[in-house]
Enzyme design. Structure first.
Site, mmCIF file in Angstrom:
data_model
loop_
_atom_site.group_PDB
_atom_site.id
_atom_site.type_symbol
_atom_site.label_atom_id
_atom_site.label_comp_id
_atom_site.label_asym_id
_atom_site.label_seq_id
_atom_site.Cartn_x
_atom_site.Cartn_y
_atom_site.Cartn_z
ATOM 1 N N GLU A 47 0.819 -1.197 0.000
ATOM 2 C CA GLU A 47 0.000 0.000 0.000
ATOM 3 C C GLU A 47 0.858 1.253 0.000
ATOM 4 O O GLU A 47 1.828 1.360 0.754
ATOM 5 C CB GLU A 47 -0.907 0.067 1.232
ATOM 6 C CG GLU A 47 -1.800 1.318 1.178
ATOM 7 C CD GLU A 47 -2.516 1.665 2.473
ATOM 8 O OE1 GLU A 47 -2.412 0.899 3.450
ATOM 9 O OE2 GLU A 47 -3.162 2.725 2.496
ATOM 10 N N ASP A 110 9.697 5.286 15.284
ATOM 11 C CA ASP A 110 9.535 6.708 15.028
ATOM 12 C C ASP A 110 9.909 7.446 16.305
ATOM 13 O O ASP A 110 9.345 7.192 17.370
ATOM 14 C CB ASP A 110 8.060 6.959 14.665
ATOM 15 C CG ASP A 110 7.762 8.431 14.400
ATOM 16 O OD1 ASP A 110 6.628 8.713 13.976
ATOM 17 O OD2 ASP A 110 8.637 9.285 14.614
ATOM 18 N N ASP A 112 10.284 11.305 17.857
ATOM 19 C CA ASP A 112 9.847 12.659 17.577
ATOM 20 C C ASP A 112 10.383 13.590 18.655
ATOM 21 O O ASP A 112 10.218 13.318 19.847
ATOM 22 C CB ASP A 112 8.315 12.621 17.613
ATOM 23 C CG ASP A 112 7.706 13.829 16.999
ATOM 24 O OD1 ASP A 112 6.745 13.659 16.242
ATOM 25 O OD2 ASP A 112 8.190 14.932 17.290
ATOM 26 N N CYS A 122 16.235 24.595 24.668
ATOM 27 C CA CYS A 122 16.612 25.367 23.486
ATOM 28 C C CYS A 122 15.445 25.541 22.522
ATOM 29 O O CYS A 122 15.322 26.558 21.858
ATOM 30 C CB CYS A 122 17.781 24.685 22.776
ATOM 31 S SG CYS A 122 17.497 22.925 22.482
ATOM 32 N N CYS A 129 17.206 22.220 16.847
ATOM 33 C CA CYS A 129 18.480 22.890 16.592
ATOM 34 C C CYS A 129 19.573 21.864 16.814
ATOM 35 O O CYS A 129 19.300 20.736 17.229
ATOM 36 C CB CYS A 129 18.666 24.082 17.540
ATOM 37 S SG CYS A 129 18.932 23.592 19.252
ATOM 38 N N SER A 161 13.181 12.416 9.329
ATOM 39 C CA SER A 161 11.755 12.506 9.032
ATOM 40 C C SER A 161 11.400 13.778 8.297
ATOM 41 O O SER A 161 10.278 13.967 7.870
ATOM 42 C CB SER A 161 10.939 12.453 10.322
ATOM 43 O OG SER A 161 11.000 13.724 10.974
ATOM 44 N N ARG A 163 11.537 16.905 9.508
ATOM 45 C CA ARG A 163 11.354 18.089 10.344
ATOM 46 C C ARG A 163 11.990 17.895 11.702
ATOM 47 O O ARG A 163 13.007 18.455 12.027
ATOM 48 C CB ARG A 163 9.876 18.428 10.472
ATOM 49 C CG ARG A 163 9.661 19.746 11.215
ATOM 50 C CD ARG A 163 8.304 20.342 10.997
ATOM 51 N NE ARG A 163 7.229 19.494 11.503
ATOM 52 C CZ ARG A 163 6.009 19.952 11.810
ATOM 53 N NH1 ARG A 163 5.730 21.224 11.688
ATOM 54 N NH2 ARG A 163 5.070 19.133 12.222
ATOM 55 N N HIS A 167 13.149 8.239 11.586
ATOM 56 C CA HIS A 167 12.462 6.963 11.422
ATOM 57 C C HIS A 167 13.493 5.889 11.209
ATOM 58 O O HIS A 167 14.547 6.123 10.611
ATOM 59 C CB HIS A 167 11.532 6.994 10.198
ATOM 60 C CG HIS A 167 10.438 7.999 10.311
ATOM 61 N ND1 HIS A 167 9.797 8.511 9.210
ATOM 62 C CD2 HIS A 167 9.866 8.598 11.374
ATOM 63 C CE1 HIS A 167 8.875 9.371 9.590
ATOM 64 N NE2 HIS A 167 8.894 9.463 10.903
ATOM 65 N N ASP A 308 7.661 6.310 19.963
ATOM 66 C CA ASP A 308 6.208 6.301 19.825
ATOM 67 C C ASP A 308 5.839 4.861 19.490
ATOM 68 O O ASP A 308 5.844 4.467 18.316
ATOM 69 C CB ASP A 308 5.779 7.243 18.700
ATOM 70 C CG ASP A 308 4.264 7.287 18.538
ATOM 71 O OD1 ASP A 308 3.789 8.101 17.736
ATOM 72 O OD2 ASP A 308 3.562 6.498 19.199
ATOM 73 N N LEU A 318 0.911 3.441 8.539
ATOM 74 C CA LEU A 318 1.538 4.133 7.419
ATOM 75 C C LEU A 318 2.669 5.006 7.943
ATOM 76 O O LEU A 318 2.530 5.640 8.973
ATOM 77 C CB LEU A 318 0.512 5.025 6.708
ATOM 78 C CG LEU A 318 -0.574 4.308 5.922
ATOM 79 C CD1 LEU A 318 -1.692 5.256 5.574
ATOM 80 C CD2 LEU A 318 0.017 3.734 4.642
ATOM 81 N N LEU A 319 3.752 5.051 7.243
ATOM 82 C CA LEU A 319 4.875 5.870 7.671
ATOM 83 C C LEU A 319 5.437 6.602 6.470
ATOM 84 O O LEU A 319 5.486 6.069 5.363
ATOM 85 C CB LEU A 319 5.951 4.981 8.312
ATOM 86 C CG LEU A 319 7.080 5.693 9.059
ATOM 87 C CD1 LEU A 319 6.537 6.523 10.205
ATOM 88 C CD2 LEU A 319 8.079 4.675 9.582
#
Lengths: 410, 543
Positions: A47, A110, A112, A122, A129, A161, A163, A167, A308, A318-319
């Site tokens: 998929e 994952d 984050d 920071c 950063c 990832s 941002r 992953h 996570d 889904l990733l």
């Protein structure tokens, strides 16, 4: 993070279109996902999900072969691509079958940065950063080692990832075949920091430390001073050290330490005091609430990877796809070398907008017939991906041979 | 039914196996002592010589590898099955009682129940030195009844799950008991060819999950002390596999009236309300303006906490939204009101478009209006207690997941008296979270409640019933919901036709979350291994 050239930017759709027309590495991508197997068994049942303009999600896409996939991606120019599981039927036909269920998928993780908000000063939220990114470095090292040593996995792809996180895609055949229960067990084995906003002390360890915990602690200790004490200055202000001291389950000791804190001039000194007082108190043995591994628990709460685990557990989760673009930042989801995690700099990850400039610059000087991505700053990560594919191919061949043998035996 | 004169129909050589007896559809015309040949094998088994004597059972514990042979009367068939079902129900009741599974307390209570009812288990596990015949008979009953229930429970996924879960619990309890009283486990292990040193990690998932084994290159090195977990794991996977095989091999079980009647009779089990698909008129409706008041008066702490967070931050993370959303739905909040309610909070942080794009889908999904359109049931206590809590989450059972100091603070804020708070903290310390919640209910309503708390909506309903009608809260054991259709059998904790929503769902978080999921046909959360492991986690604590 510098102003993004992503979603908000008017040019984003054009950049994306150009990226998928000229740069996206279809050959290698396809080689990865086909796993050297019969397309009918593997690739055609995978998929994909496209996110188009205006947050329109299109799920249950599946393709016949590389050509089909390439054509579709170039036609639609998705703002984001997600990869799902390999199902028992072609996802695009899922409405025509009564039982549509996932059969296999890579084992994924994952991490984050927002889950680290309580231990970084920071940045917060979506910002990152170079300082707080070091938490990711620790996470990569701890997890990569655990996956290789404890589980024997070999084909592990680490991807930015786009941002604020990373992953991890474990692509070994044995990993892809893991049941939901097994993924859940692996996820919980690797999870050490537990608890939500209402839980102050998120790490509790038994008397006897598991070898994987000891190993994680060894890695963490190398970074603790630099990251937690210096960069994040977690003992730098009364507010912060009070919060820190709350992890000590004895009010008396908390109070004692609280009084000693102002006498020190920086976090490192304070940590030294904390360490020595806690050790003294534990050795004294008269306070039952102070357990032998308290300091380890505290160190790990401030450094151990925060996963996570819902992402890992779900067989049909889904990733975001490697080499996809992050719509909010415009950054390419590049893969990186876990062995060189210290050197990875998320600020230097290529922006989709800059890639075209790089190609033009390159062509301006020489004209060569080669894949366009090689003219850009994506070159390095593709070299890494190529070597990942090469070793994966060896496993694929072994697998194929075994299967052929089985068929001959019946 | 009084036994009539023996009319021994020798159904041996001339009759096909049990499942191929379509002519015997009307059992009432058969004399009671008709002997029924049990033949679980296939055609090949038919050709086997008649085995008269039962095999001798050398161990009190069994792995149920081979099906029994020989004859059994219909009455015996009935009685054995019924007794075993009572045994399994005893296990089920104990699971819901709040005692930690597989703790010494739990096992003692279980065996007390067995002894009180003189279940065959007591005799079967006696040392073979005395009363050999009695003991052998009990062991045979153990053997036969297990296989009869296999037939009865293999037909659907729900039935299989319930059976496997409880048979496994029973097995583990018996294994632990045997270890405890020093019976010869080694004998049992040897007979069944179970040896353990290092196993592939997928064969030791429970131990891996809790970091109780050393892992190297994908292999788990198991110490003998964790034998019970490993053996039970083997038991479970084998049983699971066998059940599926049995089901496939016996397609006509549905039409075998003897079995259908059998199940019909003892189908009146406690199922426990799962609070799915409320019928209107059944409960009251609630509207958004009522929620805050209701939260303080009648919501259990887990839901009150979620509401409080929503009130202050106007946001909840994914799991919190699912759990709270389903709870409100079952409490009587309809879809339109739900959308209004969530929107009223979330709009404090975002604009309407964002809300509609990102969050409204999830709300409609909860009500079965999107995706695979399943009307999801709200989470019960065990599921919430067992759930995973990550940084930033506020869902979960406060009695379990909140730090002691924070819990105490909260109870004080809820105006619970100091004495009761102490009692509650004591219970929390002993990990009796649901009993603690029960004490909390009693404290805020001022009356005792006998029924244990095992579902947030139950807490709410009992509260509303009491506050609005002055009716005494449920006494004694739980009410049983009699479901008389043979094809509907529920496990008291897992859901029925409507699957319980797992944590994988279209995530409506900002795209930084990067993930989306789909619910699937097979209810992921109640995969046998996960459920068992989740419930077992309670018993095996680190430290």
């Amino acid at each position: 993070m510098p102003p993004s050239e992503g979603y908000e930017c008017d040019m984003f759709p054009d950049y994306v279109a150009m990226y998928y027309k000229r740069i996206f590495p279809y050959n290698q991508y396809f080689r990865w996902l086909s796993y050297g197997q019969d397309l009918k068994q593997c690739f055609q049942k995978r998929e994909f999900c496209f996110t188009l303009a205006d947050d329109v999600y299109v799920r249950f896409l599946s393709f016949k072969d590389q050509e089909d996939m390439e054509a579709e991606i170039k036609k639609r120019c998705p703002h984001k691509i997600d990869i799902g599981a390999i199902y028992n039927f072609r996802p695009k036909d899922h409405k025509t079958v009564t039982v549509f269920s996932p059969r296999s998928k890579e084992l994924v993780f994952d991490i984050d940065m927002t889950d680290y908000d309580e231990i970084r000063i920071c940045c917060s939220g979506a910002e990152i950063c170079n300082k707080c990114w070091k938490y990711m470095t620790i996470a990569v090292k701890v997890l990569d080692l655990a996956l290789r040593q404890d589980y024997g996995f070999k084909h592990i792809l680490w991807v930015y990832s786009g941002r604020r996180g990373i992953h991890c895609w474990v692509c070994d055949a044995s990993a892809r075949m893991l049941s939901q229960a097994a993924r859940s067990a692996v996820a919980e084995y690797l999870q050490v920091v537990k608890g939500g906003d209402d839980t102050n002390k998120k790490v509790t360890l038994p008397f006897k430390l598991h070898p994987s915990i000891k190993r994680a602690e060894t890695i963490a200790k190398k970074y603790f001073t630099e990251v937690v004490l210096e960069d994040q200055d977690m003992l730098g202000t009364p507010e912060r050290w009070k919060k820190f001291l709350k992890h000590i389950p004895d009010q008396g000791l908390q109070d004692t330490l609280d009084k000693l804190m102002p006498q020190c001039s920086n976090s490192s000194q304070r940590w030294n005091i904390i360490q020595s007082e806690v050790t003294k108190a534990i050795n004294k043995g008269d306070k039952k609430s102070l357990k032998k591994n308290l300091l380890t628990e505290i160190i790990l709460q401030y450094t151990y990877p925060r996963l996570d685990i819902n992402v890992t557990k779900g067989l049909n989760h889904l990733l975001k796809s490697p080499f996809s673009i992050h719509p909010k930042t415009g950054r390419v989801c590049v893969c990186f070398n876990p062995q060189k995690a210290d050197e990875f700099n998320p600020m230097n990850v290529p922006l989709v907008s800059q890639l075209l400039d790089e190609i033009n610059a390159y062509d301006g000087e020489k004209s060569e017939n080669m894949e366009e991505y090689k003219k850009t700053s994506m070159k390095e990560c593709m070299v890494l991906f190529d070597s990942f594919l090469a070793s994966l191919a060896r496993e694929n061949n072994v697998q194929k041979a075994e299967e052929n043998d089985k068929r001959l035996e019946f | 039914m009084a036994p009539q004169s023996v009319s021994h129909i020798d159904m041996y050589e001339s009759t096909p196996p049990l499942y191929l007896l379509p002519s015997l559809t009307n059992t009432s015309t058969l004399p009671q002592r008709t002997l029924v040949r049990m033949e679980f094998g296939g055609r090949r088994a038919l050709r086997r010589k008649r085995i008269q004597a039962e095999a001798s059972y050398s161990s009190g514990l069994q792995f149920y590898k081979e099906p029994p042979t020989g004859n059994v009367s219909l009455t015996e068939f009935d009685e054995m099955a019924f007794e075993r079902l009572k045994v399994l129900r005893a296990v089920e009741r104990l699971n819901l009682s709040g005692y930690i599974k597989n703790s010494e307390e739990w096992i003692t209570k279980l065996y007390e129940e067995f002894a009180k009812n003189k279940f065959f288990i007591i005799l079967a596990e006696k040392n073979t030195k005395s009363n050999t015949d009695e003991v052998q008979k009990a062991r045979r009953q153990d053997h036969v009844s297990h296989f009869i229930l296999r037939l009865a429970y293999c037909r659907t996924e729900e039935l299989r799950r319930w059976f496997i879960a409880h048979e496994t619990d029973l097995f583990k309890a018996r294994f632990l008991q045997a270890t405890r009283i020093g019976s010869d486990i080694r004998n049992f292990l040897a007979i069944n060819n179970l040896h353990y040193t290092s196993v592939p990690f997928i064969d030791a998932l429970e131990l891996v999950r809790q970091r109780k084994v050393f892992l190297k290159q994908g292999y788990a090195y198991v110490p003998e002390t964790d034998l019970a977990t490993l053996v039970t794991s083997s038991f479970r996977s084998k049983l699971s596999h066998d059940m599926t095989t049995t089901c496939r091999a016996l397609p006509e079980l549905d039409s075998d009236e003897r079995l259908v009647n059998l199940l019909h009779d003892f189908d009146q089990r406690y199922t426990g309300k799962d609070y799915s698909s409320k019928k209107h008129g059944d409960t009251c409706r609630i509207t958004p303006d009522m929620i805050d008041t209701l939260a303080n008066k009648s919501f259990p702490p887990c839901m009150r906490q979620l509401n409080d967070t929503l009130r202050t931050t106007h946001h909840l993370k994914y799991n919190g939204r699912v759990i709270y959303g389903l709870f409100l739905k079952a409490a009587g909040l309809n879809l339109e009101d739900a959308l209004f309610f969530w929107r009223s909070h979330f709009l404090k942080n975002m604009d309407v478009d964002t809300f509609d794009k990102r969050y409204s889908y999830g709300i409609r999904y909860n009500y079965g209006k999107e995706g695979k359109k399943t009307d999801f049931s709200p989470y019960g206590c065990i599921k919430i207690i067992m759930g995973n809590i990550a940084p930033g989450d506020v869902h979960g059972c406060p009695f379990k997941h909140s730090d002691v100091a924070i819990l105490r603070q909260r109870l004080v804020a809820y105006k619970v008296s100091n004495q009761v708070i102490d009692e509650i903290m004591e219970l929390v310390n002993k990990r009796h979270y649901q009993i603690a919640c029960q004490r909390y209910w009693e404290s805020i309503h001022g009356v005792p409640i006998d029924a244990g708390i095992n579902h947030p909506n139950q807490f709410f309903e009992e509260s509303q019933k009491f506050l609005n009608g002055g009716v005494q809260p449920s006494q004694g054991k739980k009410q049983s919901e009699v479901k008389t259709t043979p094809t509907f059998m529920y496990s008291s904790q897992s859901s029925t036709q409507s699957s319980t929503q797992s944590s994988t769902q279209p995530s409506t978080q900002p795209s930084g979350g990067n993930t989306m999921t789909v619910s699937e046909e097979i209810d992921m959360y109640f995969d046998d291994d996960i459920e068992a492991a989740m419930l077992e986690q309670n018993s095996c604590r680190e430290d």
